[in-house]
Design a protein around this motif. Structure first.
Motif, short mmCIF file in Angstrom:
data_model
loop_
_atom_site.label_atom_id
_atom_site.label_comp_id
_atom_site.label_asym_id
_atom_site.label_seq_id
_atom_site.Cartn_x
_atom_site.Cartn_y
_atom_site.Cartn_z
N UNK A 94 24.94 55.45 35.02
CA UNK A 94 23.86 54.99 34.14
C UNK A 94 24.09 53.55 33.73
N UNK A 95 23.09 52.70 33.88
CA UNK A 95 23.14 51.32 33.41
C UNK A 95 22.79 51.33 31.92
N UNK A 96 23.81 51.20 31.09
CA UNK A 96 23.62 51.33 29.65
C UNK A 96 22.64 50.29 29.12
N UNK A 97 22.78 49.06 29.55
CA UNK A 97 21.95 48.01 29.00
C UNK A 97 20.48 48.18 29.39
N UNK A 98 20.24 48.63 30.63
CA UNK A 98 18.86 48.87 31.05
C UNK A 98 18.27 50.05 30.30
N UNK A 99 19.07 51.10 30.08
CA UNK A 99 18.59 52.27 29.34
C UNK A 99 18.24 51.90 27.90
N UNK A 100 19.05 51.06 27.30
CA UNK A 100 18.79 50.64 25.92
C UNK A 100 17.55 49.74 25.87
N UNK A 101 17.36 48.93 26.90
CA UNK A 101 16.16 48.10 26.94
C UNK A 101 14.89 48.96 27.01
N UNK A 102 14.95 50.02 27.83
CA UNK A 102 13.81 50.93 27.91
C UNK A 102 13.58 51.64 26.57
N UNK A 103 14.68 51.98 25.90
CA UNK A 103 14.57 52.60 24.57
C UNK A 103 13.87 51.67 23.60
N UNK A 160 18.26 44.06 21.95
CA UNK A 160 17.55 45.34 21.93
C UNK A 160 17.99 46.28 20.82
N UNK A 161 19.21 46.17 20.35
CA UNK A 161 19.72 47.05 19.29
C UNK A 161 19.60 46.33 17.95
N UNK A 162 18.97 46.99 17.00
CA UNK A 162 18.69 46.38 15.70
C UNK A 162 19.82 46.54 14.69
N UNK A 163 20.61 47.59 14.84
CA UNK A 163 21.66 47.88 13.85
C UNK A 163 22.74 48.73 14.49
N UNK A 164 23.99 48.44 14.14
CA UNK A 164 25.12 49.27 14.55
C UNK A 164 25.74 49.92 13.32
N UNK A 165 26.07 51.20 13.45
CA UNK A 165 26.75 51.92 12.37
C UNK A 165 28.01 52.55 12.95
N UNK A 166 29.18 51.97 12.72
CA UNK A 166 30.43 52.57 13.20
C UNK A 166 31.03 53.52 12.16
N UNK A 167 31.57 54.62 12.64
CA UNK A 167 32.26 55.57 11.76
C UNK A 167 33.62 55.87 12.38
N UNK A 168 34.67 55.54 11.65
CA UNK A 168 36.00 55.79 12.19
C UNK A 168 37.05 55.09 11.38
N UNK A 169 38.17 54.81 12.02
CA UNK A 169 39.31 54.19 11.33
C UNK A 169 39.01 52.74 10.99
N UNK A 170 39.83 52.21 10.10
CA UNK A 170 39.72 50.81 9.70
C UNK A 170 39.80 49.90 10.92
N UNK A 171 40.77 50.14 11.79
CA UNK A 171 40.96 49.32 12.98
C UNK A 171 39.74 49.39 13.90
N UNK A 172 39.22 50.60 14.07
CA UNK A 172 38.06 50.80 14.94
C UNK A 172 36.83 50.07 14.42
N UNK A 173 36.53 50.23 13.14
CA UNK A 173 35.34 49.58 12.56
C UNK A 173 35.48 48.07 12.60
N UNK A 174 36.68 47.57 12.32
CA UNK A 174 36.90 46.14 12.36
C UNK A 174 36.69 45.59 13.77
#
Length: 433
Positions: A1-10, A192-206
């Motif tokens: 799956x081409x992630x960027x193309x799929x997100x563009x279609x979304x 194409x993506x308006x907002x990111x919401x990360x949930x996880x460890x401090x290192x991961x979110x950073x």
């Protein structure tokens, strides 16, 4: 799956999702609830595979508890879906209705954010919460769960997506990313993506925050505090403290630091240490705390800590501890070392409580209750996509209201600016609603 193309279609399908009627979105939530119950055994079987892999890899027990998706979590998820259906539509609310001049009407109306990318670790129940909130709020969502629960996430997504399609919503409104490499692809989709919401460890979110141009909403640590004031009911304080630390120590709203007012420290600290020890938790303290608890029976030896450890999110049955001189020093400590998540005071003093709740700079400030209440489901939001410790757009548990923005709608009758610019006409600004 081409992630960027799929997100563009979304992104191209997002307006249709935003315009979907409330009845259709609620129908999708009900179909998801029914499908989760109907496919429970398949979901549990997939989760058993993930749990076996986690145990074989030596994953900590506190983390394994987060990986588990059992009957209780399915039941909570279904309850959250039904609760979400009962909530009013967050889309299309009129926030401002103003006539600028005769026949020229301005409205500020809520609308979905659009395409939201949610990257989460460890908890498969988060996939249910996030997708359901995005559906109810008319948003499209790219969902990337942790590899620790890849089997569970895959089954859950397939069940949810099938229900969404059955309800007649756009098939492309939900997308699952499974490969780690797809995270970096997602982070590059700033057009194409308006907002990111990360949930996880401090290192991961950073990492997420440092590697994307997309706006990020969330928190990078959960260093929560319980301050026990000199006027506290000490039995209440022990009960609140033990729940805040041990009810679920691996999550971001579990308390990591105990602050005790000096006039009651000698009396209260042994009670606190014993209460925590009964639930398998132990303290790490300053030299003063170590000295006060030396020789006390029924508690583990208190290890000496340094000040820089007050920034630590243990995520385990460990808690730092310090004695302070009153509510002012407690507030200063929290604002210096805390993560602006959730902090609590236990006190019978209205003055101390008001000072604490006014001056602590956190998304949640509590009096006489556990920090574990910092949760969208417990707030009656139906669920949450995460906790935001920022101050823009949304703060605290992010439910439906945090997933909408607004647009201005201006309706006129051939109106032009020139007469106003020349002074021939002027605005009269009359509130209509």
């Amino acid at each position: 799956m081409d992630m960027r193309e799929s997100i563009h279609r979304m992104k191209l399908e997002a307006p249709a999702m935003a315009a979907s009627p409330l009845e259709q979105r609620n129908r999708a939530l009900e179909l998801i609830a029914q499908a989760l119950e109907a496919n429970a055994q398949s979901i549990f079987a997939a989760n058993e595979k993930d749990m076996a892999s986690a145990a074989e890899a030596g994953v900590a027990q506190t983390v394994q508890k987060r990986l588990r998706y059992d009957e209780a979590k399915l039941r909570d998820g279904v309850e959250g879906l039904r609760q979400l259906q009962e909530l009013p539509d967050p889309v299309g609310r009129v926030l401002l209705d103003r006539e600028l001049d005769q026949g020229l009407e301005l409205r500020r109306v809520t609308c979905p954010i659009g395409v939201i990318g949610v990257i989460f670790e460890a908890r498969p129940d988060a996939l249910v919460q996030i997708s359901s909130l995005c559906i109810k709020s008319g948003n499209c969502a790219v969902l990337k769960g942790g590899r620790e629960t890849a089997n569970t996430n895959r089954v859950l997504f397939d069940v949810i997506h099938a229900a969404v399609v059955k309800a007649g919503l756009p098939a492309g409104c939900l997308l699952q990313a499974e490969l780690h490499s797809q995270i970096d692809e997602l982070l590059r989709c700033d057009e194409d993506v308006d907002l990111l919401i990360p949930r996880g460890s401090n290192k991961f979110v950073r990492y997420i925050m440092d590697h994307t141009k997309i706006p990020v909403m969330g928190h990078s640590a959960g260093v929560c505090h319980v301050f026990v004031d000199r006027d506290a009911d000490q039995d209440m304080a022990v009960r609140v403290l033990v729940d805040a630390k041990t009810q679920y120590p691996a999550v971001c709203n579990a308390a990591e630091t105990l602050l005790v007012d000096r006039p009651i420290a000698a009396e209260f600290l042994p009670k606190a240490a014993r209460g925590l020890a009964e639930r398998g938790a132990r303290l790490r303290g300053t030299q003063e705390v170590v000295d006060l608890l030396a020789g006390e029976e029924g508690i583990p030896a208190v290890e000496l800590m340094t000040d820089d450890e007050f920034c630590t999110e243990y995520g385990d049955y460990v808690m730092s501890c310090k004695v302070v001189d009153g509510v002012r020093e407690a507030v200063d400590h929290i604002n210096r070392y805390g993560s602006h998540h959730t902090d609590a005071i236990v006190t019978a003093s209205d003055d101390a409580a008001e000072y604490f709740m006014q001056m602590v700079d956190s998304a949640g400030v509590y009096r006489n209750c556990s920090t574990r209440f910092a949760d969208g489901f417990r707030y009656g939001f139906g669920a949450e996509v995460g906790i935001s410790t920022g101050k823009l757009h949304a703060r605290g548990p992010v439910g439906l209201d945090g997933l909408v923005t607004y647009k201005y709608r201006l309706v006129g009758h051939g109106d032009i600016v020139a007469p106003y610019a020349s002074g021939e006409k002027s605005f009269h600004y009359r509130e209509l609603g």
